[in-house]
Structure formats: C-alpha cells, structure tokens
Design a protein around this motif. Structure first.
Motif, PDB file in Angstrom:
ATOM      1  N   ALA A   1       0.854  -1.197   0.000  1.00 54.86           N
ATOM      2  CA  ALA A   1       0.000   0.000   0.000  1.00 54.86           C
ATOM      3  C   ALA A   1       0.887   1.243   0.000  1.00 54.86           C
ATOM      4  N   LEU A   2       0.440   2.259  -0.703  1.00 60.41           N
ATOM      5  CA  LEU A   2       1.234   3.486  -0.847  1.00 60.41           C
ATOM      6  C   LEU A   2       0.403   4.699  -0.460  1.00 60.41           C
ATOM      7  N   HIS A   3       1.047   5.670   0.157  1.00 59.47           N
ATOM      8  CA  HIS A   3       0.416   6.968   0.342  1.00 59.47           C
ATOM      9  C   HIS A   3       0.480   7.720  -0.983  1.00 59.47           C
ATOM     10  N   LEU A   4      -0.562   8.474  -1.268  1.00 64.27           N
ATOM     11  CA  LEU A   4      -0.540   9.377  -2.426  1.00 64.27           C
ATOM     12  C   LEU A   4      -0.647  10.794  -1.881  1.00 64.27           C
ATOM     13  N   LEU A   5       0.266  11.653  -2.297  1.00 62.19           N
ATOM     14  CA  LEU A   5       0.266  13.031  -1.802  1.00 62.19           C
ATOM     15  C   LEU A   5       0.238  13.992  -2.986  1.00 62.19           C
ATOM     16  N   HIS A   6      -0.333  15.175  -2.742  1.00 63.91           N
ATOM     17  CA  HIS A   6      -0.274  16.188  -3.788  1.00 63.91           C
ATOM     18  C   HIS A   6       0.188  17.525  -3.199  1.00 63.91           C
ATOM     19  N   HIS A   7       0.793  18.313  -4.055  1.00 57.13           N
ATOM     20  CA  HIS A   7       1.225  19.665  -3.686  1.00 57.13           C
ATOM     21  C   HIS A   7       0.515  20.605  -4.644  1.00 57.13           C
ATOM     22  N   ASP A   8      -0.172  21.624  -4.125  1.00 54.81           N
ATOM     23  CA  ASP A   8      -0.951  22.479  -5.034  1.00 54.81           C
ATOM     24  C   ASP A   8      -0.116  23.626  -5.635  1.00 54.81           C
ATOM     25  N   LEU A   9       1.147  23.683  -5.303  1.00 55.38           N
ATOM     26  CA  LEU A   9       2.107  24.645  -5.871  1.00 55.38           C
ATOM     27  C   LEU A   9       1.750  26.099  -5.560  1.00 55.38           C
ATOM     28  N   ALA A  10       0.799  26.314  -4.643  1.00 55.97           N
ATOM     29  CA  ALA A  10       0.444  27.699  -4.292  1.00 55.97           C
ATOM     30  C   ALA A  10       1.606  28.357  -3.546  1.00 55.97           C
TER      31      ALA A  10
END
Ligand SMILES: CC(C)(COP(=O)(O)OP(=O)(O)OC[C@H]1O[C@@H](n2cnc3c(N)ncnc32)[C@H](O)[C@@H]1OP(=O)(O)O)[C@@H](O)C(=O)NCCC(=O)NCCS
Length: 243
Positions: free
Chosen positions: A79-88
């Motif tokens: 299982a993997l974490h999924l992360l996002h960065h909104d670049l704000a």
C-alpha cells in the motif's frame, strides 16, 4: 535492455514488461490512467503466462483502477500513500541545492545510489530509470554531486520529475545513505516543485510506501498533503491452474 511494450486489448491499452529485468516476474500498467475491463486483464494474464512469467505485479494503482485486477485474482502487495502539492506556496530554492542536469554517463552511478537507498523490491534497473524518465511527455533528471565518502563516484542523490499537462509527478527520489540528513532530499524536491510550476503545472503528485516515514515527513514538511485514498501495487501468481 528489455523495455516494456504496450498491448492493445480492444479499447484497453496495457503496458507490460519484465519487472526490474526479472524474466519470471511481469509488470503490468494501464496506459490510459483508467481501469481496464476485467476481460482485458484476464486476456493479459493468459498472454503473460504464455510468455513464461510466473508472477505479475501492477504499477501503483488508484482505488478506482484496482477493481478489475482484484476481480481477476490480484492481491495487495504494497500500500502506498498518495500526496499532492498544489504549488500555491513553493519553498524557495534551497541554499544546499547543488544539483545539476543528469546525463547518460551518470546513469550507472545513479543506479548504484538507487540500489543503496532502496530495498531490493523497489530498486531501479536501467529499464526502471528509463521508464520513469519517459513516463510523461517531459521530464527532468537532476543529480546531486557529493563528497567521495558520501557518494558513488561523486553522485550522492538524484530525482526524476515528469509533467503531463498541468500535473507534475515526482517519479523518483533517492539519496546515498551516507549523504542523508543533510538537506539533499529537500533540495531535490524543491527543485522538482519549482520546475513543475515554471512549466505550468498546477499540482505535483508523489507516492511513497506507507512504511516510509522519512519520505512522508519530508514531503509533508515541504507542503505536500496526503490524499484520503492511497494507491496499491497488486500482485498475482500466474502458476495457478485457473489462470
Ligand atoms: C527520503 C530521502 C530521499 C530523504 O533524503 P535526505 O537527503 O535525507 O533528506 P533531508 O536531509 O532533506 O531531510 C531528512 C531529515 O534530515 C534532517 N536534516 C536536514 N539537514 C540536516 C542537517 N544539516 N543536520 C541534521 N539534520 C538535517 C531533516 O530535517 C529531515 O529530518 P526528519 O526526517 O526528522 O524530518 C532519503 O531518506 C532516501 O533516499 N530514502 C530512501 C529512498 C526513498 O525512500 N525515496 C523516496 C521514496 S518516495
């Protein structure tokens, strides 16, 4: 080098190839980023079995992509974490950023650093590195140079980042174990974010094993936010009689 290839099964397209160059383990990945039909997965399993593979692993699949694979007999391998960065708010370029463009002649040393940083299961071979670099229409390959004692012949870390449309993907990040905890990982991630934003991305995605606390801390410290639903690498044995 054995590259992966795409196969078309009706309206579905799947990328297949040997997992990290192992002729007994296959790798399968939906090309269009959407779940293939169950029938296409079944046909693919038959084809892989005929090619002599004994086991098949998927790429990191989103929850919605997993269903036909699970229905075809796959199980969760990791299982993997999924992360996002909104670049704000992108961190400033790190003062410790001495990274430079990676070149073909860096690849053997980059792969040696990768092998020191990752468990055998996750280690890249040449195909893995080439696939990571070509997974998106444009990509960036950065190498961090370092002292002799904390590097493989001068290479102490590297990162591969890709961009497809307005989304960036931090595909790979590794730092030589003796060069860790000096800010090299942070500098490479910040470079990746800044490059993606310069190139018009609105977000950067990354995934990491749920057990990789160090990477998770680094990403969250730099502004990545964990998605509620993660990803999973699935596995299926091909030597069962029903396949
Ligand atoms: C994850 C990884 C890339 C981090 O690289 P790194 O170069 O060690 O990262 P940084 O040095 O920027 O940050 C790591 C830690 O060192 C600390 N640190 C940074 N500079 C430091 C310094 N000069 N002195 C002391 N500590 C320092 C950071 O605060 C951070 O601490 P934390 O883990 O408690 O939050 C590295 O551990 C690695 O290659 N791991 C194996 C491969 C991997 O997991 N890749 C990512 C998979 S998605």
């Amino acid at each position: 080098m054995t590259r992966s290839s795409a196969i078309d099964l009706g309206s579905d397209r799947l990328r297949i190839g040997p997992w990290r160059g192992d002729p007994s383990i296959a790798y399968i990945s939906p090309v269009l980023g959407r779940a293939p039909r169950r029938e296409a997965v079944d046909r693919c399993l038959v084809a892989l079995r005929e090619k002599g593979y004994r086991q098949v692993l998927t790429s990191a699949l989103a929850a919605g992509e997993q269903e036909p694979f699970l229905a075809a007999g796959f199980e969760v391998h990791e299982a993997l974490h999924l992360l996002h960065h909104d670049l704000a708010a992108v961190p400033r370029r790190s003062a410790r950023d001495e990274s430079r463009r990676g070149r073909r002649r860096d690849e053997p040393r980059v792969l040696a650093v990768d092998a020191l940083a990752f468990d055998p299961f996750w280690r890249f071979d040449r195909t893995g590195l080439a696939d990571a670099r070509s997974a998106t229409p444009v990509s960036r390959f950065r190498v961090a140079d370092g002292d002799r004692e904390q590097s493989v012949d001068g290479v102490s870390g590297y990162a591969v980042t890709g961009r497809a449309g307005t989304v960036g993907y931090l595909q790979r990040l590794a730092v030589h174990p003796r060069a860790q905890r000096r800010g090299i990982g942070e500098a490479l991630v910040v470079d990746s974010l800044r490059w993606a934003r310069r190139r018009g991305a609105h977000a950067v995605m990354v995934n990491t094993q749920v057990t990789n606390d160090r990477a998770l801390r680094l990403y969250q410290r730099l502004g990545f936010v964990r998605e509620t639903q993660g990803l999973a690498v699935l596995v299926c044995a091909l030597d069962r009689s029903w396949v």
